[in-house]
Design an enzyme around this catalytic site. Structure first.
Site, PDB file in Angstrom:
ATOM      1  N   ASN A 125       0.844  -1.216   0.000  1.00 32.20           N
ATOM      2  CA  ASN A 125       0.000   0.000   0.000  1.00 32.20           C
ATOM      3  C   ASN A 125       0.865   1.247   0.000  1.00 32.20           C
ATOM      4  O   ASN A 125       0.546   2.229  -0.689  1.00 32.20           O
ATOM      5  CB  ASN A 125      -0.933   0.005   1.215  1.00 32.20           C
ATOM      6  N   LEU A 174       1.418  -1.878  12.678  1.00 36.14           N
ATOM      7  CA  LEU A 174       0.798  -2.788  13.649  1.00 36.14           C
ATOM      8  C   LEU A 174       0.970  -2.391  15.112  1.00 36.14           C
ATOM      9  O   LEU A 174       0.583  -3.141  16.002  1.00 36.14           O
ATOM     10  CB  LEU A 174       1.313  -4.213  13.410  1.00 36.14           C
ATOM     11  N   ASN A 225      -5.918   5.453   9.091  1.00 30.23           N
ATOM     12  CA  ASN A 225      -5.494   4.055   8.999  1.00 30.23           C
ATOM     13  C   ASN A 225      -6.411   3.308   8.038  1.00 30.23           C
ATOM     14  O   ASN A 225      -7.583   3.660   7.893  1.00 30.23           O
ATOM     15  CB  ASN A 225      -5.599   3.415  10.397  1.00 30.23           C
ATOM     16  N   HIS A 235      -7.912  -0.589   7.372  1.00 28.18           N
ATOM     17  CA  HIS A 235      -8.074  -1.883   8.032  1.00 28.18           C
ATOM     18  C   HIS A 235      -8.778  -2.826   7.050  1.00 28.18           C
ATOM     19  O   HIS A 235      -9.786  -2.438   6.440  1.00 28.18           O
ATOM     20  CB  HIS A 235      -8.912  -1.700   9.307  1.00 28.18           C
TER      21      HIS A 235
HETATM   22  C1  GAR Z   1      -3.116  -4.173   4.550  1.00 29.16           C
HETATM   23  O1  GAR Z   1      -4.044  -5.116   4.103  1.00 29.16           O
HETATM   24  C2  GAR Z   1      -3.727  -3.324   5.646  1.00 29.16           C
HETATM   25  O2  GAR Z   1      -5.099  -3.120   5.483  1.00 29.16           O
HETATM   26  C3  GAR Z   1      -3.442  -4.174   6.856  1.00 29.16           C
HETATM   27  O3  GAR Z   1      -2.150  -4.655   6.661  1.00 29.16           O
HETATM   28  C4  GAR Z   1      -1.957  -4.873   5.259  1.00 29.16           C
HETATM   29  C5  GAR Z   1      -0.608  -4.314   4.887  1.00 29.16           C
HETATM   30  O4  GAR Z   1      -0.244  -4.718   3.584  1.00 29.16           O
HETATM   31  N1  GAR Z   1      -3.579  -3.412   8.073  1.00 29.16           N
HETATM   32  C6  GAR Z   1      -3.992  -3.942   9.217  1.00 29.16           C
HETATM   33  O5  GAR Z   1      -4.293  -5.110   9.339  1.00 29.16           O
HETATM   34  C7  GAR Z   1      -4.079  -2.942  10.378  1.00 29.16           C
HETATM   35  N2  GAR Z   1      -4.777  -3.501  11.478  1.00 29.16           N
HETATM   36  P1  GAR Z   1       0.966  -4.004   2.843  1.00 29.16           P
HETATM   37  O6  GAR Z   1       2.132  -3.976   3.832  1.00 29.16           O
HETATM   38  O7  GAR Z   1       1.269  -4.881   1.661  1.00 29.16           O
HETATM   39  O8  GAR Z   1       0.519  -2.626   2.457  1.00 29.16           O
END
Ligand code: GAR
Length: 189
Positions: free
Chosen positions: A15, A86, A103, A105
């Site tokens: 992301n 996290l 954020n 989620h």
């Molecule tokens: C994403 O899917 C985001 O929504 C999630 O971590 C992933 C990171 O992916 N976030 C959470 O779970 C927050 N509680 P990435 O490192 O490939 O962007």
């Protein structure tokens, strides 16, 4: 004056990279810094490849906020995006950036939020509970995990044949499409 974004990420950073690409040619919004609490996180390699400055900090440095506050000030950061970050954001940081930390989620909050609810844990729980839809939530950050005011939801269908992996792919696609646009909308509001 352009708005300067810092992205906080703990893992892969797909992301973060997508957001950097989206704003690459923008004159009003710049990603100036990528911050991670994990020195082995792939997001730090992505930052290097993208030519975006990056900084690593420990959990203790996050909590005390002194080092981070200086760093964010040095980079003239106005807005903070958590993209797969996290750790809990300390109150001092929320006070310094009121309504300026958002954020994403990978579930439809308030369901499947809170400590331990990230990545595949969430998608597995959604499938085990036989939910028929899931999605993404973008929200302001407060002192509790996943509880700040919701800004935006996007939904997708969960079919009987979905696995945690296939659901993750659907959710990721939603994240890539909507997150940069919502960041832009919130900043320009
Ligand atoms: C994403 O899917 C985001 O929504 C999630 O971590 C992933 C990171 O992916 N976030 C959470 O779970 C927050 N509680 P990435 O490192 O490939 O962007």
């Amino acid at each position: 004056m352009p708005t300067n974004i810092a992205i906080f990420a703990s893992g892969s950073g797909s992301n973060a990279e997508n957001i950097c690409s989206f704003f690459q040619n923008s004159h009003d919004i710049n990603v100036v810094l990528i911050c991670s609490n994990n020195k082995n996180a792939f997001v730090l390699k992505r930052a290097k490849n993208l030519g975006v400055d990056a900084v690593f900090f420990t959990k203790a440095q996050l909590i005390s906020f002194g080092f981070l506050e200086k760093t964010l000030t040095n980079f003239n950061v106005d807005f903070i995006v958590l993209a797969g970050f996290l750790l809990k954001i300390p109150q001092k940081m929320i006070n310094k950036y009121p309504n300026k930390i958002i954020n994403i989620h990978p579930a439809l909050l308030p369901k499947y939020g809170g400590k331990g609810m990230y990545g595949e844990n969430i998608h597995r729980a959604v499938i085990e509970n036989k939910d028929e839809e899931s999605g993404v939530t973008i929200h302001y950050v407060n002192q509790n995990y996943d509880e700040g005011e919701i800004i935006f939801n996007a939904k997708c269908e969960v079919t009987k044949t979905d696995t945690p992996e296939s659901l993750a792919i659907k959710i990721q696609a939603l994240e890539y499409t909507c997150f940069p646009k919502i960041i832009e909308l919130v900043i320009k509001k």
